[in-house]
Design a protein around this motif. Structure first.
Motif, mmCIF file in Angstrom:
data_model
loop_
_atom_site.group_PDB
_atom_site.id
_atom_site.type_symbol
_atom_site.label_atom_id
_atom_site.label_comp_id
_atom_site.label_asym_id
_atom_site.label_seq_id
_atom_site.Cartn_x
_atom_site.Cartn_y
_atom_site.Cartn_z
ATOM 1 N N LEU A 20 25.334 40.486 45.146
ATOM 2 C CA LEU A 20 26.427 39.491 45.756
ATOM 3 C C LEU A 20 27.038 38.993 44.448
ATOM 4 C CD1 LEU A 20 24.817 37.657 48.565
ATOM 5 C CD2 LEU A 20 26.736 39.228 48.700
ATOM 6 N N TYR A 21 26.145 38.529 43.170
ATOM 7 C CA TYR A 21 26.526 37.984 42.115
ATOM 8 C C TYR A 21 27.699 39.007 41.459
ATOM 9 C CZ TYR A 21 26.050 36.631 37.157
ATOM 10 O OH TYR A 21 26.224 36.231 35.826
ATOM 11 N N ARG A 22 27.316 40.551 41.550
ATOM 12 C CA ARG A 22 28.346 41.463 40.743
ATOM 13 C C ARG A 22 29.607 41.536 41.366
ATOM 14 N NH1 ARG A 22 23.397 43.960 39.838
ATOM 15 N NH2 ARG A 22 23.491 45.248 41.676
ATOM 16 N N GLN A 23 29.317 41.439 42.968
ATOM 17 C CA GLN A 23 30.627 41.707 43.717
ATOM 18 C C GLN A 23 31.663 40.347 43.576
ATOM 19 O OE1 GLN A 23 30.159 43.166 47.810
ATOM 20 N NE2 GLN A 23 27.890 43.289 47.176
ATOM 21 N N LEU A 24 31.015 39.129 43.417
ATOM 22 C CA LEU A 24 31.725 38.110 43.287
ATOM 23 C C LEU A 24 32.528 37.992 41.790
ATOM 24 C CD1 LEU A 24 29.470 35.434 45.092
ATOM 25 C CD2 LEU A 24 31.786 35.924 45.535
ATOM 26 N N GLN A 25 31.886 38.499 40.944
ATOM 27 C CA GLN A 25 32.302 38.609 39.602
ATOM 28 C C GLN A 25 33.551 39.438 39.508
ATOM 29 O OE1 GLN A 25 28.887 39.500 36.946
ATOM 30 N NE2 GLN A 25 29.095 37.607 35.925
ATOM 31 N N SER A 26 33.388 40.743 40.252
ATOM 32 C CA SER A 26 34.500 41.667 40.290
ATOM 33 C C SER A 26 35.674 41.309 40.943
ATOM 34 C CB SER A 26 33.962 42.987 40.906
ATOM 35 O OG SER A 26 33.784 42.804 42.355
ATOM 36 N N GLU A 27 35.414 40.185 41.750
ATOM 37 C CA GLU A 27 36.674 39.476 42.781
ATOM 38 C C GLU A 27 37.106 38.284 41.838
ATOM 39 O OE1 GLU A 27 37.978 39.850 45.714
ATOM 40 O OE2 GLU A 27 36.707 41.725 46.090
ATOM 41 N N ARG A 28 36.818 38.241 40.741
ATOM 42 C CA ARG A 28 37.002 36.979 39.604
ATOM 43 C C ARG A 28 36.716 35.862 40.048
ATOM 44 N NH1 ARG A 28 40.275 39.527 35.836
ATOM 45 N NH2 ARG A 28 40.979 37.506 35.062
ATOM 46 N N VAL A 29 35.684 35.575 40.611
ATOM 47 C CA VAL A 29 35.116 34.328 41.386
ATOM 48 C C VAL A 29 34.164 33.763 40.298
ATOM 49 C CG1 VAL A 29 33.938 33.117 42.903
ATOM 50 C CG2 VAL A 29 35.244 34.966 43.694
ATOM 51 N N ASP A 30 34.414 32.588 39.992
ATOM 52 C CA ASP A 30 33.695 32.127 38.754
ATOM 53 C C ASP A 30 32.106 31.558 39.418
ATOM 54 O OD1 ASP A 30 33.155 30.802 36.560
ATOM 55 O OD2 ASP A 30 34.609 29.382 36.388
ATOM 56 N N VAL A 31 31.349 32.646 39.249
ATOM 57 C CA VAL A 31 30.131 32.485 40.175
ATOM 58 C C VAL A 31 28.606 31.985 39.226
ATOM 59 C CG1 VAL A 31 29.804 34.945 40.005
ATOM 60 C CG2 VAL A 31 28.401 33.611 41.591
ATOM 61 N N LEU A 32 27.881 31.137 39.521
ATOM 62 C CA LEU A 32 26.463 31.188 38.693
ATOM 63 C C LEU A 32 25.364 31.592 39.657
ATOM 64 C CD1 LEU A 32 25.066 29.599 36.500
ATOM 65 C CD2 LEU A 32 24.945 27.581 38.067
ATOM 66 N N LEU A 33 24.512 32.119 39.116
ATOM 67 C CA LEU A 33 23.492 33.047 39.605
ATOM 68 C C LEU A 33 22.253 32.211 39.214
ATOM 69 C CD1 LEU A 33 21.939 35.329 41.439
ATOM 70 C CD2 LEU A 33 21.861 36.701 39.335
ATOM 71 N N ASP A 34 21.628 31.650 40.220
ATOM 72 C CA ASP A 34 20.340 30.757 40.028
ATOM 73 C C ASP A 34 18.992 31.763 40.285
ATOM 74 O OD1 ASP A 34 18.423 28.895 39.785
ATOM 75 O OD2 ASP A 34 19.114 27.627 41.032
ATOM 76 N N ASP A 35 18.814 32.187 38.978
ATOM 77 C CA ASP A 35 17.645 33.221 38.928
ATOM 78 C C ASP A 35 16.382 32.476 38.250
ATOM 79 O OD1 ASP A 35 18.732 32.772 36.440
ATOM 80 O OD2 ASP A 35 18.752 34.770 35.686
#
Length: 568
Positions: free
Chosen positions: A490-505
């Motif tokens: 999901l993190y990679r897909q959101l990045q590819s959609e140019r969404v500013d995303v934070l992955l809490d890992d």
């Protein structure tokens, strides 16, 4: 960005010295840290928010045809001396000397510096011009407080317009006013445009953009029945007409040995405050001056400064008052005074049968007719408007709102171009002095003001437009391969959609992760856990409402995209 790589030093407890909500939450959320009073370090989350605020402002400035500059923050004293503001700015200006002994200043504002740059404009064909910058300003605030709301070092977007005539300035001013309204709307920041004083900046028309907040220090008078709104330094109201009796043929002595205040005179001698004349003594540009207002009214010093175009105004000392009038405060009046200038508030015009001090301790005069007994040199609107007074435009009772100033625009006129010798060739071949406007927004103050407006008991609730991240993908159980794989996907897909995303890992408990995401105010949270994945779903939570939906994993990215689109 992965949370494990991000520096976010969140705190569980409120900082002890934080008074404003924005100060408390920006420190707790790991956005800022104080270096010393009035000086703050912006940490990565704050830098991201600040960058988005700057981008919005830059887009709107570009849209009206403004061009971006970067001018020095260190200024030679000579330019400020030529404009006359080297002295006017007083102790708020940071001053220093270089190794050769030359006087310098850290820039509080850039009217002078942009005006000097405009000397290269040659002809009316070069105008209009609108120039702006994002630059650090320095002001030696006596009492920095409330985190980023009142500081000594901050970023200002300041822009300046140069036009050939007043009509052009009206157009530039209107373009900026409309741009500011769009900027604050995009920032999610309620901002009331109000009439205001130009203060030390000079000029004529002045509009402040004020955001309602209990953390503010400015009072705005506004009408719920029409569009009237003004800072208390400029506000007026339509006071009901007062019909006085004829009074006495001449002022009469009234012994008041124990009455030294408006309230004491009212209680002890049955003289209502509205029938008293309050006499204030000020030193205006080294001239002792008497200021008269109604007993139940307060003086607004900025109105006095603006009325007299004064450079320096201060209350007179008790010693100065005693030497000039022969009495102490509490027994002062203007009856029979001819050697000092007297300025009176309009609410006193035409009043009769009033009571005032007799310039003898413990004595007042009653039966005073102002126009008969007092040599008023000048009348002006000097009083503070209070809630409930009638609106000057429609008569509706006025409201008084506590606000933060988030923007200010001025029509400067030719104050700086004349003083600094700027001329261009006019259409008729004659030299013409360009007319200027000045327009400012405090970037970090806007950031803090957004927090003042958008927060709850869990933390900050950033609008999507300025949030440090738009979405947080929170994985519950970092050792679970299926959870990790789904969250990473999901993190990679959101990045590819140019969404500013934070992955809490992070390897933290779910409660810690949820609290942190809520505290720093990320608008949307996608929670990936083993229980949901067993059903082929993840949870999507909206920070502002707390609403949570179960969404199929395959539809999660599209669901987020729709949420973000709807939020814009």
């Amino acid at each position: 960005m992965r949370w494990s790589q991000l520096y976010v030093p969140t705190l569980r407890e409120d900082p002890a010295d934080a008074d404003a909500v924005s100060h408390r939450l920006l420190v707790r959320g790991g956005f800022v840290r104080q270096l010393m009073a009035g000086h703050y370090s912006l940490l990565p989350l704050a830098v991201r928010v600040r960058a988005k605020i700057v981008d919005i402002i830059r887009e709107e400035m570009t849209a009206i045809g403004a061009q971006e500059f970067i001018l020095p923050a260190l200024h030679p004293a000579e330019i400020w001396q030529r404009s006359g503001r080297w002295e006017v700015m007083g102790e708020e200006m940071f001053r220093l000397k270089d190794r050769k002994g030359a006087d310098l200043a850290l820039g509080m504002t850039h009217e002078e510096i942009f005006t000097v740059l405009s000397q290269e404009l040659k002809s009316y064909r070069d105008l209009p011009q609108m120039w702006y910058q994002f630059q650090t300003k320095f002001r030696d605030e006596a009492r920095p407080k409330s985190g980023l709301l009142r500081v000594r070092e901050f970023t200002m977007k300041d822009s300046y317009s140069f036009d050939i005539e007043a009509g052009g300035l009206d157009r530039s001013f209107g373009l900026h006013k409309a741009a500011y309204e769009r900027i604050f709307a995009r920032l999610g920041l309620p901002a009331i445009p109000v009439q205001a004083s130009s203060g030390s900046m000079g000029g004529s028309a002045s509009v402040e953009f004020m955001s309602p907040s209990n953390a503010g220090e400015d009072l705005v008078v506004r009408c719920p029945g029409c569009d009237y709104a003004a800072n208390t330094e400029k506000a007026t109201s339509a006071l009901p007409a007062v019909v006085d009796g004829p009074g006495l043929d001449a002022p009469e002595r009234l012994d008041t040995p124990n009455a030294r205040t408006i309230e004491e005179l009212s209680l002890q001698h049955d003289v209502p405050a509205e029938r008293q004349i309050k006499t204030l003594v000020y030193v205006v540009d080294d001239q002792l001056t008497l200021i008269l207002v109604r007993g139940d009214h307060n003086l607004v010093e900025q109105k006095l400064i603006d009325t007299l175009a004064a450079k320096a105004v201060r209350p007179a000392t008790a010693e100065e008052i005693q030497a000039a009038l022969g009495a102490s405060p509490g027994s002062l009046g203007a009856v029979g005074i001819a050697e000092l200038p007297i300025l009176a508030d309009e609410a006193l015009r035409g009043r009769t049968d009033m009571t005032t001090g007799a310039n003898t301790d413990g004595v007042h005069l009653r039966g005073v007719s102002i126009e008969r007994d007092i040599a008023v040199e000048r009348w002006a609107d000097l009083r503070e408007v209070t809630a409930g007074e009638p609106c000057p435009q429609c008569g509706t009772p006025l409201e008084v709102v506590v606000t933060i100033e988030v923007g200010h625009i001025f029509k400067l006129g030719r104050k700086y171009t004349e003083t600094l010798g700027v001329t261009v060739l006019g259409r008729d071949g004659e030299r013409v002095v360009p007319i200027m406007g000045s327009y400012g927004i405090g970037v970090e103050r806007a950031l803090a003001s957004i927090v003042e407006t958008h927060h709850d008991d869990k933390g900050i609730v950033w609008p999507v437009s300025v949030a440090p991240f738009e979405v947080a993908v929170v994985m519950l159980g970092t050792s679970d391969e299926k959870v990790t794989e789904a969250a990473e996907g999901l993190y990679r897909q959101l990045q590819s959609e140019r969404v500013d995303v934070l992955l809490d890992d992070r390897d933290e408990r779910p409660g810690v992760k949820f609290r942190d995401v809520e505290l720093i105010g990320i608008p949307y949270r996608i929670t990936v856990g083993a229980r949901g994945l067993a059903d082929g779903t993840v949870e999507a939570t909206t920070r502002a409402t707390g609403e949570t939906q179960s969404v199929p994993v395959a539809e999660a990215v599209e669901h987020v995209r729709k949420l973000l689109t709807a939020a814009v």
